[in-house]
Design a protein around this motif. Structure first.
Motif, short mmCIF file in Angstrom:
data_model
loop_
_atom_site.label_atom_id
_atom_site.label_comp_id
_atom_site.label_asym_id
_atom_site.label_seq_id
_atom_site.Cartn_x
_atom_site.Cartn_y
_atom_site.Cartn_z
N VAL A 170 37.22 33.59 -31.24
CA VAL A 170 38.31 34.50 -31.58
C VAL A 170 39.34 33.77 -32.46
O VAL A 170 39.57 32.58 -32.27
N ALA A 171 39.92 34.48 -33.42
CA ALA A 171 40.89 33.86 -34.32
C ALA A 171 42.14 33.43 -33.55
O ALA A 171 42.58 34.13 -32.64
N LEU A 172 42.68 32.27 -33.91
CA LEU A 172 43.89 31.76 -33.25
C LEU A 172 45.03 32.75 -33.36
O LEU A 172 45.84 32.90 -32.44
N SER A 173 45.10 33.46 -34.50
CA SER A 173 46.18 34.43 -34.71
C SER A 173 46.10 35.57 -33.68
O SER A 173 47.11 36.14 -33.30
N GLU A 174 44.88 35.89 -33.25
CA GLU A 174 44.72 36.96 -32.26
C GLU A 174 44.95 36.45 -30.84
O GLU A 174 45.44 37.16 -29.98
N CYS A 175 44.49 35.21 -30.59
CA CYS A 175 44.52 34.69 -29.24
C CYS A 175 44.82 33.20 -29.29
O CYS A 175 43.94 32.39 -29.58
N SER A 176 46.08 32.85 -29.02
CA SER A 176 46.51 31.46 -29.23
C SER A 176 46.10 30.52 -28.09
O SER A 176 46.00 29.32 -28.26
N TRP A 177 45.83 31.08 -26.90
CA TRP A 177 45.67 30.24 -25.71
C TRP A 177 44.24 29.80 -25.43
O TRP A 177 44.02 28.87 -24.66
N TRP A 178 43.23 30.47 -26.02
CA TRP A 178 41.85 30.24 -25.60
C TRP A 178 41.35 28.83 -25.91
O TRP A 178 40.68 28.20 -25.10
N LYS A 179 41.70 28.29 -27.09
CA LYS A 179 41.20 26.96 -27.47
C LYS A 179 41.60 25.90 -26.45
O LYS A 179 40.78 25.12 -25.97
N GLU A 180 42.85 25.93 -26.08
CA GLU A 180 43.37 24.95 -25.11
C GLU A 180 42.69 25.14 -23.75
O GLU A 180 42.37 24.20 -23.04
N TYR A 181 42.42 26.40 -23.46
CA TYR A 181 41.82 26.77 -22.16
C TYR A 181 40.44 26.14 -21.99
O TYR A 181 40.16 25.47 -21.01
N TYR A 182 39.55 26.35 -22.97
CA TYR A 182 38.18 25.83 -22.78
C TYR A 182 38.08 24.34 -23.07
O TYR A 182 37.20 23.68 -22.52
N THR A 183 38.96 23.79 -23.92
CA THR A 183 38.88 22.34 -24.16
C THR A 183 39.31 21.57 -22.93
O THR A 183 38.86 20.46 -22.69
N SER A 184 40.16 22.20 -22.08
CA SER A 184 40.56 21.50 -20.85
C SER A 184 39.62 21.87 -19.70
O SER A 184 39.89 21.58 -18.54
N ASN A 185 38.50 22.58 -20.03
CA ASN A 185 37.46 22.96 -19.05
C ASN A 185 38.04 23.73 -17.87
O ASN A 185 37.61 23.56 -16.73
N GLU A 186 39.00 24.61 -18.17
CA GLU A 186 39.57 25.42 -17.09
C GLU A 186 38.52 26.40 -16.60
O GLU A 186 37.70 26.89 -17.38
N ASN A 187 38.50 26.70 -15.29
CA ASN A 187 37.48 27.57 -14.71
C ASN A 187 36.06 27.09 -15.04
O ASN A 187 35.16 27.89 -15.26
N ASN A 188 35.89 25.78 -15.10
CA ASN A 188 34.65 25.08 -15.49
C ASN A 188 33.90 25.71 -16.67
O ASN A 188 32.68 25.72 -16.74
N THR A 189 34.65 26.26 -17.63
CA THR A 189 34.04 26.84 -18.82
C THR A 189 34.52 26.02 -20.01
O THR A 189 35.70 26.00 -20.30
N SER A 190 33.57 25.30 -20.65
CA SER A 190 34.02 24.40 -21.72
C SER A 190 33.40 24.75 -23.06
O SER A 190 33.46 23.98 -24.01
N ALA A 191 32.79 25.95 -23.16
CA ALA A 191 32.22 26.37 -24.44
C ALA A 191 33.08 27.51 -24.98
O ALA A 191 33.55 28.35 -24.22
N PRO A 192 33.29 27.54 -26.31
CA PRO A 192 34.21 28.52 -26.87
C PRO A 192 33.67 29.96 -26.90
O PRO A 192 34.42 30.91 -26.83
N THR A 193 32.34 30.13 -27.02
CA THR A 193 31.80 31.48 -27.19
C THR A 193 30.70 31.75 -26.17
O THR A 193 30.16 30.83 -25.57
N LEU A 194 30.37 33.02 -26.02
CA LEU A 194 29.36 33.43 -25.05
C LEU A 194 28.01 32.78 -25.35
O LEU A 194 27.35 32.24 -24.46
#
Length: 447
Positions: free
Chosen positions: A208-232
């Protein structure tokens, strides 16, 4: 003749409430991985418009029969294939409507990974979860039917009431976690959470574009909810399926069969390797056949490993010799029994019988088989507080029990410990999943 594609093959089952957007998501995956051309999509777009269902055109790719398109619901388990650089996938698009749960069972019994699609739209998420909602039952079925992982795709994040808000995603995740835990999923190991838009394709193949969703990149790079991949798709590529043993005896539960210059059986290789020329035994009849040909994903192959969906031509077999729920084996073949001792967890009961006692009748579903069964005896129960009652008279909702089941006919089975995929089952009656269970003991062998 090839030995088949070296990339691992996974069956995905998309589950969730009726309007959560499963078909749209699976249709878009096929489109994004170049498995459907633009022209087909345009044709579907036009057809969807004519039926006043404009946002449904991606779902039309998966819903190919008339009944489904008119209703906008998926009935049969649709099948479609796509691949990434690392793996090959077959999507089993399972229906989400109440009356279609038995279809869902057939689909999920072949699945390796469940994708639970839930809608982030206000109100829709909640409907899927209240007592009559499908989301609950499907997640439970997925667990019993043995999916190794559950990917929770929080869909419709681009919806006007949601607008990719982190609060809404967190709210959905927080609400669904305890429930998945109660279905028996080990959250930290088996469950992943990802926000997506099945319609726009955001976070499906491309992030997803950063402009649409600013929080996702930080979320998966920190492996939150044991999910560390950006896309399905990148997330699916990281999943490792354990317990696929090509060295074990062959087991292929038969899903269906048809005639095409001989009898062709369909099923998924659960263990062992099948090759043309080898001798197999069909359980429960114990008839022996030579394998004439094997196809994996419609292509003839010289061998198929665990995880492959195959077509098998057996020399000399007739239509009545191979049925849904029979199992193709190499020696030693699986057992065929009409009594089992098992552990069950009671999840729900029909309105007119609030408790389960000896004599309770229901349908027993395991791998691809279904059979009528009766609770013959209750050995012990354990309630939610861990209190054990030996020789209990009944089992209530929320309790676990050790029971003996009598099956109306012999069914090919194994204990859960020996071969998990042949030893887990669900009990259903009156359109409800009443219990999930695993087989602990089979009657002694009679030679």
């Amino acid at each position: 003749m090839t030995e088949g594609d070296p990339r691992e093959h996974l069956n995905l089952v998309f589950i969730g409430h009726v309007d959560a957007g499963k078909s749209t998501l699976s249709g878009n995956i096929l489109y994004l991985t170049d498995n459907v051309d633009k022209r087909t999509i345009e044709r579907y777009e036009k057809e969807a418009k004519e039926r006043n269902r404009e946002s449904w055109f991606l779902a039309f790719i998966m819903d190919t029969n008339e009944e489904e398109r008119a209703k906008g619901k998926t009935v049969e388990v649709g099948k479609a294939q796509f691949e990434t650089d690392l793996k090959r996938y077959t999507i089993l698009d399972a229906p989400g409507h109440k009356n279609y749960v038995p279809n869902m069972i057939q689909g999920a019994s072949q699945a390796d990974v469940g994708v639970l699609v839930i809608s982030a739209r206000k109100g829709e998420f909640e409907t899927g979860f209240d007592r009559g909602g499908q989301t609950r039952e499907h997640a439970m079925l997925a667990k019993t039917l043995g999916v190794s992982y559950l990917v929770v795709a929080v869909n419709k994040m681009d919806e006007p009431t949601v607008q990719w808000k982190k609060e809404r995603f967190d709210e959905c995740v927080t609400k669904i976690r305890p429930f998945l835990k109660s279905c028996g999923f080990v959250i930290k190991r088996e469950v992943k959470f990802i926000p997506i838009s099945g319609l726009s394709g955001a976070n499906v193949k491309d992030e997803v574009a950063l402009s649409e969703c600013s929080w996702w990149k930080e979320y998966y790079t920190s492996n939150e909810n044991n999910t560390s991949a950006p896309t399905l798709l990148s997330l699916l590529d990281t999943l490792e399926i354990a317990g696929r043993d090509p060295e074990a005896p062959l087991r292929i539960p038969v899903l269906d069969r048809y005639t095409d210059r001989g009898i062709i059986s369909m099923g998924k290789v659960e263990s062992g390797i099948i090759r043309p020329g080898m001798k197999v035994t069909i359980m429960p009849t114990r008839n022996k056949y030579k394998v004439d040909e094997v196809w994996a994903n419609e292509d003839p192959v010289s061998g198929a490993r665990p995880g492959e969906n195959v077509l098998v031509k057996l020399n000399g077999a007739k239509m009545e010799d191979v049925r849904k729920g029979f199992v193709i084996c190499t020696d030693p073949p699986c057992r065929a029994v009409d009594k089992i001792i098992c552990q069950i967890a009671v999840a729900d009961m029909p309105d007119n019988t609030p408790i389960m006692t000896a004599g309770f009748q229901c349908m027993f579903h395991a791998h691809t088989t279904e059979e009528e069964c009766t609770v013959a005896k209750i050995f012990e129960t354990t309630n939610a507080k861990g209190v054990v009652v030996k020789g209990a008279r009944y089992v209530g909702v929320g309790m676990r029990a050790i029971v003996m089941l009598d099956l109306a006919q012999t069914v090919p089975l194994e204990t859960y410990e020996h071969m998990a995929f042949m030893g887990r089952f669900t009990l259903r009656t009156e359109g409800k999943t009443v219990a999930i269970g695993k087989i602990t003991k089979l009657p002694p062998k009679r030679d």
